[in-house]
Write a protein that holds these residues in place. Structure first.
Motif, PDB file in Angstrom:
ATOM      1  N   LEU A 176      35.598  47.708  42.971  1.00  0.00           N
ATOM      2  CA  LEU A 176      34.561  46.712  42.700  1.00  0.00           C
ATOM      3  C   LEU A 176      35.175  45.386  42.266  1.00  0.00           C
ATOM      4  O   LEU A 176      36.249  45.343  41.641  1.00  0.00           O
ATOM      5  CB  LEU A 176      33.614  47.210  41.606  1.00  0.00           C
ATOM      6  CG  LEU A 176      32.807  48.470  41.925  1.00  0.00           C
ATOM      7  CD1 LEU A 176      31.961  48.862  40.725  1.00  0.00           C
ATOM      8  CD2 LEU A 176      31.924  48.251  43.156  1.00  0.00           C
ATOM      9  N   THR A 177      34.491  44.300  42.588  1.00  0.00           N
ATOM     10  CA  THR A 177      34.891  42.994  42.071  1.00  0.00           C
ATOM     11  C   THR A 177      34.153  42.735  40.757  1.00  0.00           C
ATOM     12  O   THR A 177      33.116  43.346  40.466  1.00  0.00           O
ATOM     13  CB  THR A 177      34.553  41.874  43.078  1.00  0.00           C
ATOM     14  OG1 THR A 177      33.157  41.884  43.321  1.00  0.00           O
ATOM     15  CG2 THR A 177      35.327  42.070  44.379  1.00  0.00           C
ATOM     16  N   VAL A 178      34.688  41.813  39.997  1.00  0.00           N
ATOM     17  CA  VAL A 178      34.140  41.542  38.673  1.00  0.00           C
ATOM     18  C   VAL A 178      32.696  41.057  38.748  1.00  0.00           C
ATOM     19  O   VAL A 178      31.903  41.266  37.821  1.00  0.00           O
ATOM     20  CB  VAL A 178      35.026  40.520  37.925  1.00  0.00           C
ATOM     21  CG1 VAL A 178      34.950  39.143  38.577  1.00  0.00           C
ATOM     22  CG2 VAL A 178      34.628  40.425  36.470  1.00  0.00           C
ATOM     23  N   ILE A 195      30.236  31.013  36.541  1.00  0.00           N
ATOM     24  CA  ILE A 195      29.079  31.751  37.059  1.00  0.00           C
ATOM     25  C   ILE A 195      28.761  32.989  36.218  1.00  0.00           C
ATOM     26  O   ILE A 195      27.722  33.623  36.402  1.00  0.00           O
ATOM     27  CB  ILE A 195      29.288  32.181  38.527  1.00  0.00           C
ATOM     28  CG1 ILE A 195      30.507  33.109  38.642  1.00  0.00           C
ATOM     29  CG2 ILE A 195      29.423  30.967  39.430  1.00  0.00           C
ATOM     30  CD1 ILE A 195      30.638  33.747  40.023  1.00  0.00           C
ATOM     31  N   GLY A 196      29.648  33.329  35.277  1.00  0.00           N
ATOM     32  CA  GLY A 196      29.361  34.492  34.455  1.00  0.00           C
ATOM     33  C   GLY A 196      30.433  34.766  33.423  1.00  0.00           C
ATOM     34  O   GLY A 196      31.421  34.026  33.295  1.00  0.00           O
ATOM     35  N   SER A 222      39.182  41.615  41.187  1.00  0.00           N
ATOM     36  CA  SER A 222      38.764  43.001  40.970  1.00  0.00           C
ATOM     37  C   SER A 222      38.462  43.243  39.502  1.00  0.00           C
ATOM     38  O   SER A 222      38.907  42.482  38.632  1.00  0.00           O
ATOM     39  CB  SER A 222      39.869  43.955  41.430  1.00  0.00           C
ATOM     40  OG  SER A 222      40.992  43.840  40.562  1.00  0.00           O
ATOM     41  N   VAL A 223      37.720  44.302  39.258  1.00  0.00           N
ATOM     42  CA  VAL A 223      37.445  44.679  37.870  1.00  0.00           C
ATOM     43  C   VAL A 223      38.754  44.985  37.143  1.00  0.00           C
ATOM     44  O   VAL A 223      38.913  44.659  35.964  1.00  0.00           O
ATOM     45  CB  VAL A 223      36.497  45.890  37.816  1.00  0.00           C
ATOM     46  CG1 VAL A 223      36.379  46.425  36.390  1.00  0.00           C
ATOM     47  CG2 VAL A 223      35.114  45.516  38.348  1.00  0.00           C
ATOM     48  N   THR A 224      39.696  45.561  37.867  1.00  0.00           N
ATOM     49  CA  THR A 224      41.004  45.870  37.263  1.00  0.00           C
ATOM     50  C   THR A 224      41.713  44.595  36.827  1.00  0.00           C
ATOM     51  O   THR A 224      42.287  44.521  35.733  1.00  0.00           O
ATOM     52  CB  THR A 224      41.883  46.643  38.260  1.00  0.00           C
ATOM     53  OG1 THR A 224      41.223  47.843  38.651  1.00  0.00           O
ATOM     54  CG2 THR A 224      43.226  46.992  37.626  1.00  0.00           C
ATOM     55  N   THR A 238      36.258  37.850  29.587  1.00  0.00           N
ATOM     56  CA  THR A 238      36.843  36.812  30.412  1.00  0.00           C
ATOM     57  C   THR A 238      35.735  36.022  31.073  1.00  0.00           C
ATOM     58  O   THR A 238      34.681  36.568  31.421  1.00  0.00           O
ATOM     59  CB  THR A 238      37.785  37.379  31.491  1.00  0.00           C
ATOM     60  OG1 THR A 238      38.335  36.301  32.261  1.00  0.00           O
ATOM     61  CG2 THR A 238      37.065  38.337  32.423  1.00  0.00           C
ATOM     62  N   ALA A 239      35.936  34.727  31.214  1.00  0.00           N
ATOM     63  CA  ALA A 239      34.993  33.899  31.956  1.00  0.00           C
ATOM     64  C   ALA A 239      35.198  34.167  33.444  1.00  0.00           C
ATOM     65  O   ALA A 239      36.323  34.430  33.891  1.00  0.00           O
ATOM     66  CB  ALA A 239      35.222  32.429  31.643  1.00  0.00           C
ATOM     67  N   VAL A 240      34.133  34.119  34.208  1.00  0.00           N
ATOM     68  CA  VAL A 240      34.186  34.321  35.652  1.00  0.00           C
ATOM     69  C   VAL A 240      33.830  33.011  36.335  1.00  0.00           C
ATOM     70  O   VAL A 240      32.745  32.462  36.098  1.00  0.00           O
ATOM     71  CB  VAL A 240      33.235  35.446  36.101  1.00  0.00           C
ATOM     72  CG1 VAL A 240      33.365  35.673  37.612  1.00  0.00           C
ATOM     73  CG2 VAL A 240      33.524  36.740  35.339  1.00  0.00           C
TER      74      VAL A 240
END
Length: 338
Positions: A280-282, A259-260, A234-236, A250-252
């Motif tokens: 929402l997800t990151v 990937i991002g 999550s974005v949180t 933060t790396a995703v």
């Protein structure tokens, strides 16, 4: 002693009949030394080439020696040679005759500096050097002097006059000797192909050393200090990771694949676009295809990439594309690369 308050360059000395124009004095000094250097440049010949050949062929160390003002010049020349690819050290002529002569071997080259060419301490050690078979390069102002005659190569450091108005204090002559030493060092540097990276290895504590020897892997954040979340986070959760790791991003990852990247700026833009981001997800706000650099790249290269793209953070990936670290501008500043 005081100067005039009206902008004059005159200096008044108690008891002196006339004030001294110190600017005029300084210009006269520089003019004398400039003329001496021009004369030195004009008379360089094959003897200088032979001196360079001897230094380049030296299998040991270049030992530079002198006494008095010449000793100070010798010490600086030795330091310049050593820092530009020609191993060298200074031996004080007076100490040499009392034991330090044992520091010199047959594999070395002695560079002896004496303007008169008659310095007793140098002339005492020269026969020993000759018996060892070590070559002797002399820098004097008198080609007929004993030291010049004993040398394998004599470099003429004579000057028409000293900058000292009494023509006594070594001034133009020491400048000339120093310049000759610099010329030898630079000629050897160029002949060896000594480059910036070689210079940096001799100066690891200097700014150039840091720029040319510090790699990304030396300063990047790794392991638990590396901010990472998965694509389904999550974005949180991403915000908590950003806060914990203190990199502003933060790396995703999707499994082990990057990937991002999700930054403070991405968070603000997501809020402006979506309003309520709690569900929402990151992946909804991340920047895809983030900038990255390899761990073996120079830290200065990373700084250039960040500056060119106006980024404060940079991911570090190896040749296989695996995330191995991350950089923040603060890391480069802490390492004094910036």
């Amino acid at each position: 002693m005081n100067t005039s308050d009206n902008g004059s360059s005159n200096v008044y000395v108690p008891g002196a009949s006339e004030p001294v124009d110190v600017i005029d004095s300084a210009r006269c000094t520089l003019a004398v030394e400039i003329d001496a250097l021009k004369a030195l440049s004009d008379r360089l010949d094959r003897t200088f080439v032979r001196a360079v050949d001897i230094l380049l062929a030296c299998p040991g160390r270049v030992v530079v020696s002198g006494i008095g003002k010449s000793g100070h010049i010798a010490r600086k020349i030795a330091a310049t040679l050593a820092s530009t690819g020609t191993p060298a050290f200074f031996v004080h002529a007076a100490e040499a005759v009392h034991g330090d002569l044992g520091m010199i071997t047959a594999n070395d080259v002695l560079v002896a500096i004496s303007y008169s060419g008659t310095t007793a301490e140098l002339l005492t050690i020269v026969p020993v050097i000759k018996r060892l078979g070590a070559p002797l390069i002399a820098i004097t102002g008198n080609a007929d002097s004993e030291l010049a005659q004993l040398a394998d190569v004599h470099l003429d450091g004579s000057v028409p006059q000293e900058a000292c108005p009494l023509n006594l204090a070594p001034t133009a002559s020491t400048t000339t000797a120093l310049a000759l030493g610099d010329a030898l060092a630079v000629a050897c540097l160029e002949a060896r192909g000594f480059g910036p990276e070689d210079f940096a290895r001799s100066h690891p504590g200097g700014a150039l050393g840091r720029r040319l020897l510090t790699h990304v892997s030396d300063v990047m954040r790794t392991g638990r200090d590396l901010p990472i979340v998965q694509a389904n986070s999550s974005v949180t959760d991403a915000l908590e990771e950003i806060t914990r790791k203190g990199m502003g991003m933060t790396a995703v990852l999707d499994g082990d694949r990057v990937i991002g990247i999700f930054t403070d700026g991405d968070l603000r833009r997501l809020i402006e676009r979506e309003g309520d981001i709690r569900n929402l997800t990151v992946i909804a706000g991340m920047t895809r295809n983030p900038l990255s650099i390899g761990p073996d790249a120079l830290a200065t290269e990373a700084a250039a990439v960040m500056d060119e793209n106006r980024k404060n953070q940079l991911l570090v990936q190896d040749a296989a594309g695996t995330l191995v670290g991350a950089l923040h501008t603060h890391d480069l500043m802490a390492a004094k690369v910036l």
